[in-house]
Scaffold this motif. Structure first.
Motif, PDB file in Angstrom:
ATOM      1  N   PHE A 158      -9.644  10.181  -5.584  1.00 39.84           N
ATOM      2  CA  PHE A 158      -9.245   9.259  -6.643  1.00 39.84           C
ATOM      3  C   PHE A 158      -9.342   7.831  -6.113  1.00 39.84           C
ATOM      4  CE2 PHE A 158      -7.117  13.296  -7.123  1.00 39.84           C
ATOM      5  CZ  PHE A 158      -7.429  13.641  -8.442  1.00 39.84           C
ATOM      6  N   HIS A 159     -10.028   7.010  -6.865  1.00 41.03           N
ATOM      7  CA  HIS A 159     -10.331   5.632  -6.440  1.00 41.03           C
ATOM      8  C   HIS A 159      -9.595   4.652  -7.345  1.00 41.03           C
ATOM      9  CE1 HIS A 159     -13.481   2.201  -6.119  1.00 41.03           C
ATOM     10  NE2 HIS A 159     -12.510   2.036  -5.246  1.00 41.03           N
ATOM     11  N   GLU A 175      -1.353   2.128 -11.312  1.00 42.07           N
ATOM     12  CA  GLU A 175      -2.789   2.319 -11.120  1.00 42.07           C
ATOM     13  C   GLU A 175      -3.089   3.732 -10.622  1.00 42.07           C
ATOM     14  OE1 GLU A 175      -5.493   0.370 -11.669  1.00 42.07           O
ATOM     15  OE2 GLU A 175      -4.118  -0.934 -12.768  1.00 42.07           O
ATOM     16  N   LEU A 176      -2.310   4.213  -9.668  1.00 38.53           N
ATOM     17  CA  LEU A 176      -2.522   5.566  -9.152  1.00 38.53           C
ATOM     18  C   LEU A 176      -2.273   6.616 -10.230  1.00 38.53           C
ATOM     19  CD1 LEU A 176      -0.880   5.325  -5.603  1.00 38.53           C
ATOM     20  CD2 LEU A 176      -3.321   5.371  -6.157  1.00 38.53           C
ATOM     21  N   ALA A 177      -1.235   6.395 -11.035  1.00 43.40           N
ATOM     22  CA  ALA A 177      -0.930   7.348 -12.115  1.00 43.40           C
ATOM     23  C   ALA A 177      -2.082   7.424 -13.112  1.00 43.40           C
ATOM     24  CB  ALA A 177       0.366   6.944 -12.816  1.00 43.40           C
ATOM     25  N   ALA A 178      -2.689   6.278 -13.409  1.00 44.85           N
ATOM     26  CA  ALA A 178      -3.814   6.275 -14.344  1.00 44.85           C
ATOM     27  C   ALA A 178      -5.000   7.052 -13.772  1.00 44.85           C
ATOM     28  CB  ALA A 178      -4.217   4.838 -14.657  1.00 44.85           C
ATOM     29  N   LEU A 207      -6.679   9.565  -1.614  1.00 43.17           N
ATOM     30  CA  LEU A 207      -6.440   8.396  -2.458  1.00 43.17           C
ATOM     31  C   LEU A 207      -7.131   7.198  -1.814  1.00 43.17           C
ATOM     32  CD1 LEU A 207      -2.612   8.785  -3.249  1.00 43.17           C
ATOM     33  CD2 LEU A 207      -4.572   9.611  -4.578  1.00 43.17           C
ATOM     34  N   ILE A 208      -8.132   6.656  -2.487  1.00 43.21           N
ATOM     35  CA  ILE A 208      -8.825   5.458  -2.014  1.00 43.21           C
ATOM     36  C   ILE A 208      -8.218   4.255  -2.718  1.00 43.21           C
ATOM     37  CG2 ILE A 208     -11.043   4.288  -1.807  1.00 43.21           C
ATOM     38  CD1 ILE A 208     -12.420   6.988  -1.991  1.00 43.21           C
ATOM     39  N   CYS A 232      -1.608  14.105   1.872  1.00 42.85           N
ATOM     40  CA  CYS A 232      -2.862  13.651   1.265  1.00 42.85           C
ATOM     41  C   CYS A 232      -3.439  12.526   2.115  1.00 42.85           C
ATOM     42  CB  CYS A 232      -2.646  13.180  -0.173  1.00 42.85           C
ATOM     43  SG  CYS A 232      -1.671  11.666  -0.313  1.00 42.85           S
ATOM     44  N   GLY A 233      -4.752  12.398   2.099  1.00 43.03           N
ATOM     45  CA  GLY A 233      -5.392  11.324   2.840  1.00 43.03           C
ATOM     46  C   GLY A 233      -5.278  10.010   2.110  1.00 43.03           C
TER      47      GLY A 233
END
Length: 438
Positions: A158-159, A175-178, A207-208, A232-233
Motif C-alpha cells: 500500500f502506497h 491517508e493510510l486508512a484510505a 506500507l510505503i 508489517c514492513g
C-alpha cells in the motif's frame, strides 16, 4: 413472460442536425442564424469525434443546460449573439488545445533502471522481513514511479503519499486508512481499525510512506508501532531531510528507538549515467548531439524530470509530434545540428512568425480575441523557456572554454620559464630565471 427492452439511445447522446423553429428564424437576424448553423455543425463534428454527449458539451462550454438545449435545438428566442460568441470561443479554444496536445509526445511508460532495481530490492527486503527501511533519492530520479510500480505488481503493498496537510499523526492515519480501504468514523478507533486490517492480511504486508520528510516525529513513531505490533514492513521514502533527521547523534531517546529499527538504508542524490541514457533512449532520441545535451540536463537538479520537460518543450516549439523530421530530436542525421542550434532556430523562427502574424492583424485594424491573446501568451512562454535552456548551455560552454584557456596560459608560462633556466659549466641549474630584477 414478455420483457420490455429499451432500444432508444440515452437522453442527450444523439447529435441529429437541428432544424430551427419559425419563431427562431423570425426573431433573429439572418447573420446570427447563419452563424448559428455553422457553429452547430462544428459542435456536432467535435462531439461525435470525441464521444461527447450534450451534457458534456454544455459543461465544457460553460453554458447552462436549459440554455444550451434551446440554443442547439434552434428554439431560443432571447438574444442569440452572446451565446453564439460563447460557443465560438469554446470551439476555438478546444481546437487550439487539441492541436497543441498533438505536438506534445506522451511520456514513456515505466522503464527498468538501475536505481529502480535498487528501490525494488529495498522494498522487497522490508516486505519479506517486516522491517523498516529508508529510501532517500534525489528529486526527479523516479522514486515515486518505482514505488507505484512495486505497489501495483505486488500483493499486500500500500502506497500512501504524505503532504504538509497530512503531516500529523491523524492526517497520516487518514491517508493510510484510505489506501487500506478502512472505514472508521471515530478518530480514537482509527489506529486499532488499521491494525485489525493489517492483522487480517497476515504477514508480508508493506506500507510505503512517500514524501516522508513531511511527517512529524510522532507520526513516524506511530509507524514504528504498526511494525512492532502487527509485523508489517514500513518504507520511509523521501528527500535528504529524512536521512539527515535520523543521522543525528543527538536526536534523543525516541530517535534512538527509531534508528535502531531501520534495517536498511538506500541513499543516492545523483542519477546513474546508465539510467539517464536509458531514459533518453526510451524517448526514441538517438542523435548523438541531442543525447549529449540531454545527458547534461539529466545530471543537473531534477534529473529525469528535467529531461522530460526539455523534450516536451522542444517538440512543442518545433510544432512536431513524436514523429519528428530528420535533423530534429527523433531521428539521427549525419553531421546533424546540436540541440542548442535546433532550439535557437526554433526560437528565432517562432519570434519572426509571431511578429508577422501580429503585424498582419494590425494592418487590417482587427483586434486579437481573448483566445488569440491566450495563444500568443503561451507561445511567448514556450519561447522564453527554450531561450532559458540555451542560456544555461551557453554559460556551461563558456566556463569550459575559460578553463581550457586558463590551462593553456599556465602551460605556456611554465614552458617559457623552463627555457630560461641558468646553467653552470657542468650543466646544472643555478637558479630559475622568473623575470625578476637582477
Amino acid at each position: 413472460m414478455n420483457t420490455h427492452v429499451t432500444t432508444s439511445p440515452a437522453v442527450g447522446s444523439t447529435w441529429d442536425r437541428p432544424t430551427p423553429s419559425r419563431d427562431f428564424a423570425a426573431k433573429h437576424s439572418p447573420e446570427d442564424v447563419s452563424e448559428w448553423r455553422r457553429l452547430t455543425e462544428r459542435v456536432i463534428e467535435i462531439a461525435t469525434a470525441n464521444g461527447f454527449n450534450k451534457a458534456e458539451v454544455q459543461r465544457r462550454a460553460g453554458m447552462k443546460e436549459g440554455t444550451f438545449s434551446q440554443w442547439f435545438a434552434g428554439t431560443y428566442i432571447g438574444r442569440l449573439e452572446p451565446f453564439n460568441r460563447q460557443m465560438r470561443n469554446w470551439l476555438e479554444a478546444f481546437e487550439e488545445g487539441s492541436s497543441l496536445a498533438a505536438t506534445i509526445p506522451q511520456s514513456p511508460d515505466y522503464i527498468t533502471t538501475r536505481i529502480g532495481r535498487e528501490i525494488f530490492e529495498t522494498l522487497h527486503w522490508a516486505q519479506m522481513t517486516a522491517d523498516m527501511v529508508m529510501i532517500t533519492i534525489g528529486a526527479g530520479m523516479g522514486k515515486t514511479a518505482a514505488c507505484r510500480r512495486y505497489a501495483a505488481t505486488r500483493p499486500h503493498v500500500f502506497h500512501a503519499t504524505i503532504s504538509p496537510h497530512t503531516r500529523t499523526v491523524h492526517g497520516m492515519l487518514v491517508e493510510l486508512a484510505a489506501e487500506l480501504d478502512v472505514r472508521e468514523l471515530n478518530p480514537a478507533k482509527l489506529t486499532r481499525a488499521i491494525g485489525a486490517k493489517l492483522t487480517r492480511m497476515g504477514g508480508g504486508t508493506l506500507l510505503i510512506v512517500d514524501e516522508a520528510q513531511n511527517l512529524v516525529d510522532d507520526a513516524i513513531n506511530q509507524l514504528r508501532h504498526f511494525m512492532d505490533i502487527y509485523q508489517c514492513g514500513i518504507a520511509l521514502v523521501g528527500n535528504e531531510e529524512v536521512y539527515s533527521r535520523f543521522s543525528k547523534t543527538n536526536g534523543g531517546p525516541s530517535y534512538a528507538q527509531l534508528k535502531r529499527r531501520i534495517g536498511k538504508r538506500l541513499k543516492r542524490s545523483k542519477p546513474h549515467l546508465e539510467d539517464i541514457r536509458a531514459y533518453i533512449s526510451a524517448w526514441g532520441i538517438v542523435a548523438e548531439d541531442c543525447v549529449t545535451f540531454l545527458t547534461g540536463v539529466g545530471q543537473k537538479g531534477g534529473a529525469l524530470g528535467q529531461i522530460e520537460k526539455t523534450v516536451k518543450l522542444a517538440y512543442m516549439a518545433a510544432g512536431t509530434g513524436p514523429e519528428a523530421p530528420e535533423g530534429r530530436l527523433g531521428k539521427p542525421r549525419r553531421g546533424g545540428h546540436a540541440v542548442s542550434s535546433v532550439l535557437d532556430i526554433t526560437a528565432s523562427s517562432e519570434i519572426r512568425a509571431l511578429h508577422n502574424e501580429i503585424q498582419a492583424r494590425a494592418m487590417t485594424g482587427a483586434d486579437l480575441s481573448i483566445v488569440e491573446m491566450r495563444i500568443v501568451t503561451d507561445r511567448l512562454r514556450s519561447i522564453g523557456s527554450l531561450v532559458h535552456l540555451m542560456e544555461q548551455e551557453l554559460a556551461v560552454h563558456r566556463l569550459g572554454e575559460a578553463g581550457r584557456e586558463g590551462r593553456k596560459a599556465l602551460e605556456d608560462a611554465a614552458t617559457e620559464t623552463l627555457t630560461h633556466l641558468t646553467l653552470d659549466p657542468e650543466g646544472k641549474v643555478i637558479r630559475p630565471d622568473f623575470g625578476g630584477r637582477g
